[in-house]
Structure formats: C-alpha cells, structure tokens
Design a protein around this motif. Structure first.
Motif, PDB file in Angstrom:
ATOM      1  N   PRO A  13      -0.417   8.013 -11.898  1.00  0.00           N
ATOM      2  CA  PRO A  13      -0.963   9.054 -11.021  1.00  0.00           C
ATOM      3  C   PRO A  13       0.068  10.138 -10.756  1.00  0.00           C
ATOM      4  N   THR A  14      -0.410  11.319 -10.413  1.00  0.00           N
ATOM      5  CA  THR A  14       0.481  12.393  -9.996  1.00  0.00           C
ATOM      6  C   THR A  14       1.005  12.131  -8.595  1.00  0.00           C
ATOM      7  N   SER A  15       0.138  11.596  -7.752  1.00  0.00           N
ATOM      8  CA  SER A  15       0.527  11.226  -6.398  1.00  0.00           C
ATOM      9  C   SER A  15      -0.469  10.209  -5.866  1.00  0.00           C
ATOM     10  N   GLY A  16      -0.142   9.635  -4.707  1.00  0.00           N
ATOM     11  CA  GLY A  16      -1.012   8.632  -4.117  1.00  0.00           C
ATOM     12  C   GLY A  16      -0.673   7.240  -4.618  1.00  0.00           C
ATOM     13  N   THR A  17      -1.423   6.253  -4.127  1.00  0.00           N
ATOM     14  CA  THR A  17      -1.161   4.856  -4.474  1.00  0.00           C
ATOM     15  C   THR A  17      -2.439   4.155  -4.902  1.00  0.00           C
ATOM     16  N   ALA A  18      -2.244   3.115  -5.721  1.00  0.00           N
ATOM     17  CA  ALA A  18      -3.347   2.262  -6.147  1.00  0.00           C
ATOM     18  C   ALA A  18      -2.882   0.819  -6.100  1.00  0.00           C
ATOM     19  N   HIS A  19      -3.622  -0.029  -5.427  1.00  0.00           N
ATOM     20  CA  HIS A  19      -3.354  -1.459  -5.399  1.00  0.00           C
ATOM     21  C   HIS A  19      -4.514  -2.189  -6.076  1.00  0.00           C
ATOM     22  N   VAL A  20      -4.188  -3.094  -6.968  1.00  0.00           N
ATOM     23  CA  VAL A  20      -5.171  -3.941  -7.633  1.00  0.00           C
ATOM     24  C   VAL A  20      -4.740  -5.383  -7.428  1.00  0.00           C
ATOM     25  N   LEU A  21      -5.635  -6.200  -6.905  1.00  0.00           N
ATOM     26  CA  LEU A  21      -5.331  -7.598  -6.573  1.00  0.00           C
ATOM     27  C   LEU A  21      -4.121  -7.687  -5.653  1.00  0.00           C
ATOM     28  N   GLY A  22      -3.999  -6.732  -4.755  1.00  0.00           N
ATOM     29  CA  GLY A  22      -2.950  -6.766  -3.755  1.00  0.00           C
ATOM     30  C   GLY A  22      -1.600  -6.268  -4.204  1.00  0.00           C
ATOM     31  N   ARG A  23      -1.484  -5.750  -5.437  1.00  0.00           N
ATOM     32  CA  ARG A  23      -0.196  -5.286  -5.943  1.00  0.00           C
ATOM     33  C   ARG A  23      -0.291  -3.851  -6.435  1.00  0.00           C
ATOM     34  N   PRO A  24       0.815  -3.117  -6.332  1.00  0.00           N
ATOM     35  CA  PRO A  24       0.780  -1.697  -6.720  1.00  0.00           C
ATOM     36  C   PRO A  24       0.749  -1.523  -8.224  1.00  0.00           C
TER      37      PRO A  24
END
Length: 331
Positions: A76-87
């Motif tokens: 990503p350019t910015s922001g966050t994504a968590h999948v199954l509780g992990r970044p």
C-alpha cells in the motif's frame, strides 16, 4: 492465479491490534500508482470471522487492487491491513499458509493433468506434508467435482473446469480464510449451485470466505455480509439483509389498465415508472405516503387493481442507489 506460501516474503511480524472477531481489517488503506492514479482511497474494511463476505463494486472501483494488497502481492501507499490478526505484507510468511486464494482466474499448466497440477501447487507450499499429498489432492478434486477429470490434461479443461481446479488448489490444506475472485465464473447453473453449496459448507466448518462476484443475486443467496466500493472508496458495508433493507422498495401495481395506473402514480409524485405488460412499478413519492391513499386514488381513477404493494428492496437496488450505475465486476 493461486497463491501459495512460496509467494510470501518478508520477516515474520508481531501480531497487530485489529478488532476482536475480525479476519480482515484495514484502516486508511490507500494505493496510488505512478502518474497519480488513486486506485484505493482510505479504505476502512472489516470482515467478521466466520462470515461469507461479498466484495462488490463497478468497473475500476479498486476491488482487485485491494485484494492484492491484502494478500501482500503489492504494497500500500499508506494505511494498514491486518489479515488473521497480523499486518500485511510484513507477516505474509505467517499468514499465507492459512489462506486459500483464487484471484483473477486460475492459470494451470496445460501440459499437466488436473491431478499433477494440484501436486505441483502443493509441492510449492513448504508447510505441506508430501506423505499425504496424494490423498489431499484426491480429496480436493473430489470436493470440487473434478475426480472424473483428474487424469485429463488441463489444456482440455473448459473455463468452468479450470475454475474448479483453481478452487481445488485453494482447498489443498485446511484454511482459516478463502479469498475468491469470481468463483463461479464459467460454470453452468448446476456448477454454480454446487460451488455455492461448497462455500456454505466451508463457512459452516469455520472458514471465513471473502469473495467478489458480478452476480448480485448470488451474493444475496450465499453471503452473510457485503461491502460496496466505487471509485476507490468504500460506500457501505454490513450484513447483506441490512444493506438491502436500507434501499427503498418500489411500488408495484398489477392491472389491466397500466397506462392509467402509471399516469395516476406520476400525478402523485411517483418517479422511475416502468411498465411491463400489466405490471407497473415506480419509486415511491418522497415523504410520508399512505399506500391506502395511493390505492384509493387508483380505484377512483378507474384503474382495476389486481395487486398493489411495495416490493422488498434487493441488494441490486441498494447497489444502484449507492453507485448510481449498473454493476461490472472488472474493477
């Protein structure tokens, strides 16, 4: 493209802090490509654990870009994504072995049989046990209805059979999350029913399913939750029943006098009139309108009313109301 753990990169990360009971959570997730194209703009998405989550949006809405970021295929350019509780993408090595994916269609090796394709996919996964590979491959083929065609070369497969093979690859290992892009593409009606049934079974077993589809009726049948994107931004998300309920239903009149009925409804402020045979439908007039008053007006005008009421809004109604356009999955 079917991802495996071999596609993962980067060091294992410590767990993030997504909300409890969520499998996917993004905050301010943004992707801007070179040249300034903003594909995804500040996405805040929450996918509940155990849900079958429909991801909807018109052409160019940013759905595929979002899925690529969630799976760590692009940053990503910015922001966050968590999948199954992990970044993600930092924890891809930990996350991807627990995720089955079918993104942008399967790409099997045409010179290999369906069975050998799955064996090759499975061998690319460092977490798979080669001693049980043959049994797991056979089980995956059987589950998607390809057992009889397992010995055929993939180049002889139809589009629907290739789609099934891609889904089988995603099911070689127990998965906490399945990410499916158009899982029923190319399937006949019977095949579509089988895949819908399989998705329900997987959800009942505890697997969260995240899927995009251009078939809104299919989303209503199989999904518990959904999100709608347009022009890179999230418009709405929530339970499918609540999304549909948020759209205004349409008035519907069945009468042998459709012309007169349409004229009377229009005179009382109804808009979007559509006449199909003896059926006239319209958007209800703004403000508080008593159905009994409209019905009485129709009768006074000499309209022979055989049926009159407000139809329940569908997910498609909600989608069109939100985006102002028809649906195209190619985003």
């Amino acid at each position: 493209m079917t991802d495996t753990a071999a596609a993962a990169a980067g060091p294992e990360a410590e767990p993030g802090e997504p909300g409890r009971g969520t499998v996917i959570e993004t905050r301010g997730l943004t992707k801007r490509y070179r040249g300034g194209q903003l594909a995804v703009d500040g996405l805040d998405l929450t996918v509940p654990s155990g849900s079958v989550f429909g991801f909807l949006g018109p052409n160019g809405s940013g759905k595929t870009t979002t899925i690529r970021m969630l799976m760590g295929l692009i940053a990503p350019t910015s922001g966050t994504a968590h999948v199954l509780g992990r970044p993600m993408p930092a924890a891809a090595r930990t996350v991807l072995p627990q995720v089955g994916t079918l993104i942008e269609g399967p790409a099997p090796y045409g010179f290999l049989t369906g069975r050998d394709n799955l064996a090759r996919f499975d061998s690319a996964d460092p977490t798979s046990d080669p001693r049980t590979r043959r049994v797991r491959v056979a089980a995956a083929l059987d589950r998607v209805g390809l057992a009889a065609a397992a010995g055929k070369k993939a180049k002889a497969y139809s589009l629907g059979m290739k789609q099934r093979l891609g889904l089988a690859a995603a099911l070689l290992q127990p998965r906490r999350l399945l990410v499916l892009d158009e899982p029923t593409n190319g399937l006949d009606p019977q095949g579509m029913r089988e895949i819908r049934s399989l998705v329900r079974e997987l959800a009942a077993e505890g697997t969260t399913v995240f899927l995009s589809s251009h078939l809104l009726d299919e989303i209503e049948q199989v999904c518990t939750h959904a999100a709608v994107m347009a022009r890179g931004r999230l418009l709405v998300q929530g339970p499918v029943v609540a999304l549909a309920a948020g759209a205004r239903g349409r008035l519907a009149v069945t009468t042998p006098d459709p012309g007169a009925a349409a004229g009377i409804l229009a005179a009382h402020g109804a808009t979007g009139l559509v006449t199909e045979g003896e059926r006239v439908s319209a958007d209800a007039p703004p403000g508080e309108v008593e159905l009994a008053d409209l019905n009485a007006a129709l009768v006074r005008g000499g309209v022979r009313v055989r049926a009159f009421g407000v139809e329940r809004a569908s997910l498609e109604d909600a989608f069109v109301a939100l985006t102002g356009e028809g649906f195209d999955v190619a985003g």
